[in-house]
Write an enzyme that holds these catalytic residues in place. Structure first.
Site, PDB file in Angstrom:
ATOM      1  N   ASP A   1      10.310  -9.017 -28.122  1.00 43.63           N
ATOM      2  CA  ASP A   1       9.360  -8.749 -27.042  1.00 43.63           C
ATOM      3  C   ASP A   1       8.591  -7.462 -27.300  1.00 43.63           C
ATOM      4  OD1 ASP A   1       9.662 -10.925 -25.322  1.00 43.63           O
ATOM      5  OD2 ASP A   1      11.374 -10.048 -24.304  1.00 43.63           O
ATOM      6  N   LEU A   2       9.308  -6.424 -27.676  1.00 42.37           N
ATOM      7  CA  LEU A   2       8.673  -5.122 -27.853  1.00 42.37           C
ATOM      8  C   LEU A   2       7.741  -5.105 -29.062  1.00 42.37           C
ATOM      9  CD1 LEU A   2      11.803  -2.953 -27.024  1.00 42.37           C
ATOM     10  CD2 LEU A   2       9.796  -3.299 -25.585  1.00 42.37           C
TER      11      LEU A   2
END
Length: 407
Positions: free
Chosen positions: A164-165
């Protein structure tokens, strides 16, 4: 907060981590980021961790510095407002970040009808449009089967939403790249960023895939050993656990010097006919012979003795500590100018970070808190969409939009 992107207007329709992270990074560089959510909040509005009053610390963290408008996205009039916001006019607008599906009312085709040069960055799970999230993409990539103790076959999920990051950061980079291209050509584009592609490409970039293809099997578990180098946790005489990493020849020689192992390691090198100083891979290959020497040396010394000696010698090391202790560490949190104590929409005051990079010689601006849900509804409708007070009032009366009070 910096002002490198001052004047840009980015509209965000998203939830969870990746897309909100993209918006957060753009806001911290000075862009005006307007996030729209359903009235009452989207699926991440109450996501854990929660404060005692039920407010989401997660939501407060990922939406700092943004503006918030609350819309009934199930109503045709609410969906039209979302479309108009995403495709609002202006040379520094028409920038949309979302994780809504590729089809539907926020599809690129639907939005492009409203603005030909629209730039849309769309976070996806799988590239084929099927649903996927960080943990399911991670499990598909094989990493949980490489993580954890060597003698335990159970998969181990890590707690950091790494894909996600990475995807959020890549989306911010992609949006700015597409904007620079639009400034030259006048053309917009849709950027699709599936977590699956970010994960697969990253594994390939780091050599994981080539290694597996050539070996015929993926890398085995090896606990806390650092693959291909000398690095692991060791316990001191006073029971402290320290991480030691020796990659360069200097790091290796200084570690041996501090631990008093130069003679013992030289004897092992002579026995094996190798030079550990010349090749970090050899330290990894023969780690089973090296580790006992290091374990014994650590067990004879305290953390208070080793820490200053490691620092003086330029040895790369770190103490394992809980987050409570990290919060008191001046290199991380306490006194770090990256952080500023601010009051959040939950009513709580606690330190929050601004932009993660230090841009010299630019001065850091104050950290901006996340908005209350719907705090900017009337402002955005009036300034971005040019609605009159009576039009906005009618939308409130019809329940199509709501302010910070939920009405």
């Amino acid at each position: 907060m910096y002002d490198l992107l001052k004047g840009l207007r980015v509209v965000e329709g998203s939830a969870f981590v990746a897309a909100p992270t993209c918006g957060l990074y753009l806001a911290q560089m000075g862009a005006e980021v307007i996030r729209f959510d359903n009235i009452g909040g989207g699926p991440d509005f109450r996501r854990w961790p929660l404060a005692e009053n039920g407010s989401s610390l997660y939501w407060e963290g990922l939406n700092k510095g943004k503006k918030s408008i609350a819309i009934d996205l199930a109503a045709p009039a609410g969906r039209e407002i979302a479309q108009r916001l995403a495709a609002a006019p202006g040379p520094d607008a028409g920038l949309f970040v979302t994780n809504f599906p590729v089809d539907g009312f926020l599809s690129y085709e639907a939005l492009k009808k409203r603005r030909e040069d629209l730039i849309c960055v769309r976070v996806m799970g799988w590239a084929d449009g099927s649903q996927g999230m960080d943990y399911t993409i991670n499990s598909a990539l094989g990493l949980p089967l490489m993580t954890g103790p060597a003698d335990d076959p159970r998969p181990v999920n890590h707690v950091l939403a790494a894909w996600d990051l990475l995807t959020g950061a890549y989306c911010a980079f992609s949006l700015v790249s597409a904007l620079l291209a639009r400034m030259r050509t006048g053309e917009g584009r849709e950027i699709r960023a599936p977590l699956s592609d970010i994960g697969a490409a990253t594994m390939a970039n780091l050599g994981f895939t080539a290694e597996t293809l050539l070996a015929g099997h993926q890398r085995p578990r090896m606990g806390n050993d650092i693959f291909g180098a000398f690095g692991r946790d060791f316990t001191t005489r006073d029971g402290q656990t320290l991480m030691l990493l020796a990659i360069t020849p200097k790091q290796w020689s200084k570690a041996l010097e501090v631990l008093g192992l130069a003679a013992d390691v030289a004897g092992l090198e002579a026995e094996l006919g190798v030079s550990f100083a010349a090749d970090e891979g050899l330290r990894f290959t023969h780690r089973a012979r090296l580790y006992p020497l290091f374990e014994q040396a650590f067990a004879q010394r305290t953390a208070a003795d080793l820490g200053p000696a490691f620092d003086a010698g330029g040895v790369t090391w770190g103490a394992y500590q809980p987050l409570e202790a990290a919060l008191e560490d001046p290199r991380l949190y306490k006194g770090n100018p990256l952080f500023e104590e601010i009051r959040h929409p939950s009513g709580l005051s606690y330190p929050a970070p601004g932009a993660m990079a230090t841009l010299r010689p630019d001065a850091r601006g104050p950290v901006q808190a996340a908005p209350k849900l719907g705090a900017h509804t009337d402002e955005v409708l009036a300034e971005v969409l040019g609605m009159s007070a009576s039009e906005i009032g009618d939308l409130h009366d019809a329940g199509v939009v709501a302010g910070a009070d939920g009405r």
